[in-house]
Design a protein around this motif. Structure first.
Motif, short mmCIF file in Angstrom:
data_model
loop_
_atom_site.label_atom_id
_atom_site.label_comp_id
_atom_site.label_asym_id
_atom_site.label_seq_id
_atom_site.Cartn_x
_atom_site.Cartn_y
_atom_site.Cartn_z
N PHE A 110 0.83 -1.21 0.00
CA PHE A 110 0.00 0.00 0.00
C PHE A 110 0.87 1.25 0.00
N TRP A 111 1.83 1.31 0.91
CA TRP A 111 2.63 2.53 1.02
C TRP A 111 3.59 2.69 -0.14
N ARG A 114 1.23 4.04 -2.72
CA ARG A 114 0.70 5.36 -2.35
C ARG A 114 1.76 6.45 -2.52
N GLY A 118 0.32 6.39 -6.47
CA GLY A 118 -0.90 6.70 -5.75
C GLY A 118 -1.14 8.18 -5.54
N ASN A 119 -0.11 8.91 -5.14
CA ASN A 119 -0.27 10.35 -4.90
C ASN A 119 -0.65 11.09 -6.18
N THR A 122 -4.24 10.03 -7.23
CA THR A 122 -5.23 10.62 -6.32
C THR A 122 -5.44 12.09 -6.62
N ALA A 166 -4.61 1.82 -2.73
CA ALA A 166 -3.55 2.82 -2.61
C ALA A 166 -3.58 3.79 -3.78
N GLY A 169 -6.61 6.46 -3.44
CA GLY A 169 -6.61 7.41 -2.34
C GLY A 169 -7.47 7.08 -1.14
N PHE A 172 -5.67 5.07 4.89
CA PHE A 172 -4.89 3.91 5.31
C PHE A 172 -5.52 3.22 6.51
N TYR A 175 -8.10 1.00 5.22
CA TYR A 175 -7.45 -0.10 4.51
C TYR A 175 -6.90 -1.12 5.50
#
Length: 243
Positions: A110-111, A114, A118-119, A122, A166, A169, A172, A175
Protein backbone atom coordinates in the motif's frame (compact mmCIF):
# COMPACT_ATOMS: atom_id res chain seq x y z
CA UNK A 1 16.44 24.69 -14.81
CA UNK A 2 18.49 23.88 -11.74
CA UNK A 3 15.29 24.08 -9.66
CA UNK A 4 13.30 21.60 -11.73
CA UNK A 5 15.96 18.90 -11.99
CA UNK A 6 16.05 18.04 -8.26
CA UNK A 7 12.24 18.06 -8.21
CA UNK A 8 12.12 15.67 -11.14
CA UNK A 9 14.63 13.38 -9.45
CA UNK A 10 12.63 13.49 -6.22
CA UNK A 11 9.47 12.63 -8.15
CA UNK A 12 11.20 9.68 -9.78
CA UNK A 13 12.62 8.44 -6.48
CA UNK A 14 9.09 8.11 -5.08
CA UNK A 15 8.41 5.37 -7.62
CA UNK A 16 11.46 3.31 -6.64
CA UNK A 17 9.74 1.20 -3.90
CA UNK A 18 6.91 0.15 -6.23
CA UNK A 19 9.31 -0.47 -9.11
CA UNK A 20 11.43 -2.67 -6.85
CA UNK A 21 8.35 -4.63 -5.78
CA UNK A 22 7.26 -5.14 -9.38
CA UNK A 23 10.76 -6.21 -10.45
CA UNK A 24 11.13 -8.69 -7.59
CA UNK A 25 7.61 -10.01 -8.27
CA UNK A 26 8.47 -10.73 -11.91
CA UNK A 27 11.81 -12.35 -11.08
CA UNK A 28 10.25 -14.33 -8.24
CA UNK A 29 7.45 -15.60 -10.48
CA UNK A 30 9.96 -17.29 -12.78
CA UNK A 31 12.55 -18.38 -10.21
CA UNK A 32 10.73 -19.30 -6.99
CA UNK A 33 7.69 -21.25 -8.18
CA UNK A 34 9.49 -24.57 -7.75
CA UNK A 35 10.75 -23.70 -4.26
CA UNK A 36 7.69 -22.13 -2.61
CA UNK A 37 5.64 -25.27 -3.11
CA UNK A 38 3.99 -28.18 -1.31
CA UNK A 39 6.81 -30.43 -2.49
CA UNK A 40 9.38 -28.28 -0.70
CA UNK A 41 7.28 -28.36 2.46
CA UNK A 42 6.85 -32.13 2.22
CA UNK A 43 10.58 -32.74 1.67
CA UNK A 44 11.54 -30.58 4.66
CA UNK A 45 8.67 -31.40 7.02
CA UNK A 46 10.71 -33.41 9.53
CA UNK A 47 13.40 -30.74 9.84
CA UNK A 48 10.79 -27.99 10.21
CA UNK A 49 8.81 -29.87 12.86
CA UNK A 50 11.98 -30.67 14.80
CA UNK A 51 13.06 -27.02 14.70
CA UNK A 52 9.58 -25.93 15.78
CA UNK A 53 9.66 -28.23 18.79
CA UNK A 54 13.08 -26.91 19.82
CA UNK A 55 12.67 -23.22 18.89
CA UNK A 56 8.98 -22.40 18.59
CA UNK A 57 9.35 -18.61 18.97
CA UNK A 58 12.26 -18.38 16.56
CA UNK A 59 10.43 -20.38 13.89
CA UNK A 60 7.31 -18.26 14.34
CA UNK A 61 9.38 -15.09 13.82
CA UNK A 62 11.09 -16.58 10.75
CA UNK A 63 7.72 -17.66 9.36
CA UNK A 64 6.21 -14.19 9.82
CA UNK A 65 9.23 -12.56 8.17
CA UNK A 66 9.12 -14.94 5.20
CA UNK A 67 5.36 -14.53 4.78
CA UNK A 68 5.62 -10.72 4.91
CA UNK A 69 8.24 -10.81 2.14
CA UNK A 70 6.06 -13.14 0.03
CA UNK A 71 3.07 -10.81 0.31
CA UNK A 72 4.98 -7.53 0.10
CA UNK A 73 6.71 -8.58 -3.14
CA UNK A 74 3.71 -10.52 -4.51
CA UNK A 75 5.82 -13.67 -4.77
CA UNK A 76 4.27 -17.03 -5.64
CA UNK A 77 3.48 -19.27 -2.70
CA UNK A 78 1.14 -17.21 -0.52
CA UNK A 79 -1.37 -20.08 -0.37
CA UNK A 80 1.40 -22.53 0.50
CA UNK A 81 2.62 -20.16 3.20
CA UNK A 82 -0.87 -19.90 4.72
CA UNK A 83 -1.21 -23.68 4.84
CA UNK A 84 2.30 -23.97 6.25
CA UNK A 85 1.14 -21.78 9.12
CA UNK A 86 -1.53 -24.35 9.96
CA UNK A 87 0.83 -27.27 9.43
CA UNK A 88 3.46 -25.88 11.79
CA UNK A 89 1.48 -23.95 14.40
CA UNK A 90 -2.06 -25.32 14.44
CA UNK A 91 -5.35 -23.60 13.64
CA UNK A 92 -5.47 -20.85 16.29
CA UNK A 93 -1.82 -19.73 16.33
CA UNK A 94 -1.40 -20.41 12.61
CA UNK A 95 -4.39 -18.26 11.71
CA UNK A 96 -3.11 -15.43 13.91
CA UNK A 97 0.35 -15.54 12.35
CA UNK A 98 -1.10 -15.71 8.84
CA UNK A 99 -3.36 -12.70 9.41
CA UNK A 100 -0.61 -10.59 11.00
CA UNK A 101 1.91 -11.47 8.27
CA UNK A 102 -0.48 -10.86 5.37
CA UNK A 103 -1.63 -7.55 6.87
CA UNK A 104 1.94 -6.28 7.31
CA UNK A 105 2.88 -7.34 3.78
CA UNK A 106 -0.26 -5.75 2.31
CA UNK A 107 0.51 -2.52 4.18
CA UNK A 108 4.00 -2.46 2.67
CA UNK A 109 2.55 -2.70 -0.84
CA UNK A 110 0.00 0.00 0.00
CA UNK A 111 2.63 2.53 1.02
CA UNK A 112 4.94 1.67 -1.87
CA UNK A 113 2.08 2.36 -4.27
CA UNK A 114 0.70 5.36 -2.35
CA UNK A 115 4.03 7.20 -2.19
CA UNK A 116 4.57 6.74 -5.89
CA UNK A 117 1.76 6.41 -8.42
CA UNK A 118 -0.90 6.70 -5.75
CA UNK A 119 -0.27 10.35 -4.90
CA UNK A 120 -0.26 11.41 -8.55
CA UNK A 121 -3.38 9.43 -9.42
CA UNK A 122 -5.23 10.62 -6.32
CA UNK A 123 -4.46 14.23 -7.22
CA UNK A 124 -5.92 13.68 -10.70
CA UNK A 125 -9.02 12.03 -9.26
CA UNK A 126 -9.57 14.99 -6.92
CA UNK A 127 -9.73 17.37 -9.89
CA UNK A 128 -11.70 15.06 -12.18
CA UNK A 129 -15.27 15.68 -13.30
CA UNK A 130 -18.17 13.71 -14.78
CA UNK A 131 -18.32 9.93 -14.43
CA UNK A 132 -14.90 9.64 -12.81
CA UNK A 133 -15.89 12.13 -10.14
CA UNK A 134 -19.11 10.20 -9.44
CA UNK A 135 -17.15 6.96 -9.10
CA UNK A 136 -14.65 8.65 -6.79
CA UNK A 137 -17.39 10.14 -4.62
CA UNK A 138 -19.20 6.79 -4.51
CA UNK A 139 -16.03 5.07 -3.36
CA UNK A 140 -15.43 7.64 -0.63
CA UNK A 141 -19.00 7.31 0.65
CA UNK A 142 -18.80 3.51 0.77
CA UNK A 143 -15.07 3.08 1.37
CA UNK A 144 -15.19 0.47 4.12
CA UNK A 145 -17.85 -1.64 2.37
CA UNK A 146 -15.91 -1.62 -0.91
CA UNK A 147 -12.65 -2.50 0.83
CA UNK A 148 -14.33 -5.39 2.64
CA UNK A 149 -15.69 -6.68 -0.67
CA UNK A 150 -12.21 -6.58 -2.22
CA UNK A 151 -10.98 -8.80 0.62
CA UNK A 152 -13.94 -11.17 0.76
CA UNK A 153 -14.67 -11.87 -2.91
CA UNK A 154 -12.50 -14.90 -3.82
CA UNK A 155 -12.29 -13.83 -7.49
CA UNK A 156 -10.31 -10.69 -6.59
CA UNK A 157 -6.55 -11.48 -6.56
CA UNK A 158 -4.85 -10.52 -3.31
CA UNK A 159 -2.29 -8.25 -4.97
CA UNK A 160 -5.09 -6.36 -6.76
CA UNK A 161 -6.86 -5.76 -3.44
CA UNK A 162 -3.52 -4.47 -2.12
CA UNK A 163 -2.69 -2.09 -4.96
CA UNK A 164 -6.00 -0.59 -6.09
CA UNK A 165 -6.93 1.08 -2.77
CA UNK A 166 -3.55 2.82 -2.61
CA UNK A 167 -3.93 4.12 -6.15
CA UNK A 168 -7.38 5.64 -5.61
CA UNK A 169 -6.61 7.41 -2.34
CA UNK A 170 -8.48 5.49 0.36
CA UNK A 171 -7.64 6.17 4.00
CA UNK A 172 -4.89 3.91 5.31
CA UNK A 173 -6.72 3.40 8.60
CA UNK A 174 -9.73 2.00 6.70
CA UNK A 175 -7.45 -0.10 4.51
CA UNK A 176 -5.63 -1.54 7.52
CA UNK A 177 -8.84 -2.30 9.40
CA UNK A 178 -10.61 -3.96 6.47
CA UNK A 179 -7.50 -5.92 5.51
CA UNK A 180 -6.90 -7.34 8.98
CA UNK A 181 -10.56 -8.21 9.45
CA UNK A 182 -11.46 -9.10 5.88
CA UNK A 183 -8.76 -11.73 5.38
CA UNK A 184 -9.68 -13.69 8.52
CA UNK A 185 -12.28 -15.98 6.85
CA UNK A 186 -9.89 -16.98 4.07
CA UNK A 187 -7.01 -17.34 6.53
CA UNK A 188 -9.05 -19.72 8.67
CA UNK A 189 -9.86 -21.90 5.65
CA UNK A 190 -6.28 -22.09 4.37
CA UNK A 191 -4.89 -22.66 7.87
CA UNK A 192 -7.47 -25.35 8.50
CA UNK A 193 -6.38 -27.17 5.33
CA UNK A 194 -2.77 -26.81 6.46
CA UNK A 195 -3.52 -28.50 9.78
CA UNK A 196 -4.29 -31.68 7.85
CA UNK A 197 -1.27 -31.55 5.54
CA UNK A 198 0.64 -34.15 7.56
CA UNK A 199 -1.96 -36.80 6.78
CA UNK A 200 -2.05 -35.73 3.12
CA UNK A 201 1.73 -36.12 2.82
CA UNK A 202 1.63 -39.49 4.57
CA UNK A 203 -0.80 -40.75 1.92
CA UNK A 204 1.46 -39.47 -0.85
CA UNK A 205 -1.21 -37.03 -2.03
CA UNK A 206 -1.30 -33.30 -2.71
CA UNK A 207 -3.73 -30.90 -0.97
CA UNK A 208 -7.17 -30.74 -2.56
CA UNK A 209 -7.80 -27.01 -2.98
CA UNK A 210 -11.21 -27.68 -4.54
CA UNK A 211 -12.36 -27.71 -0.94
CA UNK A 212 -12.25 -23.91 -1.09
CA UNK A 213 -15.29 -23.93 -3.39
CA UNK A 214 -17.41 -26.31 -1.33
CA UNK A 215 -20.78 -24.82 -0.25
CA UNK A 216 -19.94 -25.03 3.46
CA UNK A 217 -16.82 -22.91 2.80
CA UNK A 218 -17.93 -20.49 0.11
CA UNK A 219 -21.42 -20.08 1.60
CA UNK A 220 -20.37 -18.17 4.76
CA UNK A 221 -17.93 -16.06 2.75
CA UNK A 222 -20.72 -15.19 0.29
CA UNK A 223 -22.87 -14.24 3.28
CA UNK A 224 -20.18 -11.86 4.50
CA UNK A 225 -20.02 -10.33 1.01
CA UNK A 226 -23.75 -9.67 1.18
CA UNK A 227 -23.33 -8.00 4.58
CA UNK A 228 -20.51 -5.86 3.19
CA UNK A 229 -22.54 -4.67 0.21
CA UNK A 230 -25.73 -4.11 2.22
CA UNK A 231 -24.82 -0.55 3.36
CA UNK A 232 -24.20 0.43 -0.27
CA UNK A 233 -27.60 -0.92 -1.31
CA UNK A 234 -29.36 0.85 1.59
CA UNK A 235 -27.72 4.19 0.73
CA UNK A 236 -28.67 3.77 -2.93
CA UNK A 237 -32.32 3.03 -2.03
CA UNK A 238 -32.48 6.00 0.34
CA UNK A 239 -31.02 8.23 -2.35
CA UNK A 240 -33.74 7.18 -4.80
CA UNK A 241 -36.48 7.85 -2.25
CA UNK A 242 -35.14 11.33 -1.54
CA UNK A 243 -35.17 12.06 -5.26
Amino acid sequence: MTDTTPAAKAGLSRHIPLLVILAVAVVGFFTLRDYLSFETLRDNREALLAYRDAHFGALAAIFVGAYVVIVAFSLPGAAVASMTGGFLFGLAVGTGLNVVSATIGASAIFWAARLGLGNALTAKLETSEGTIRKLKDGLRENEISVLFLLRLVPAVPFFVANLVPALVGVKFSNYLFTTALGIIPGAIVFTWIGVGLGGVFDRGETPDLSLLWEPFVIGPIAGLCVLAILPIVIKALRGKKEM
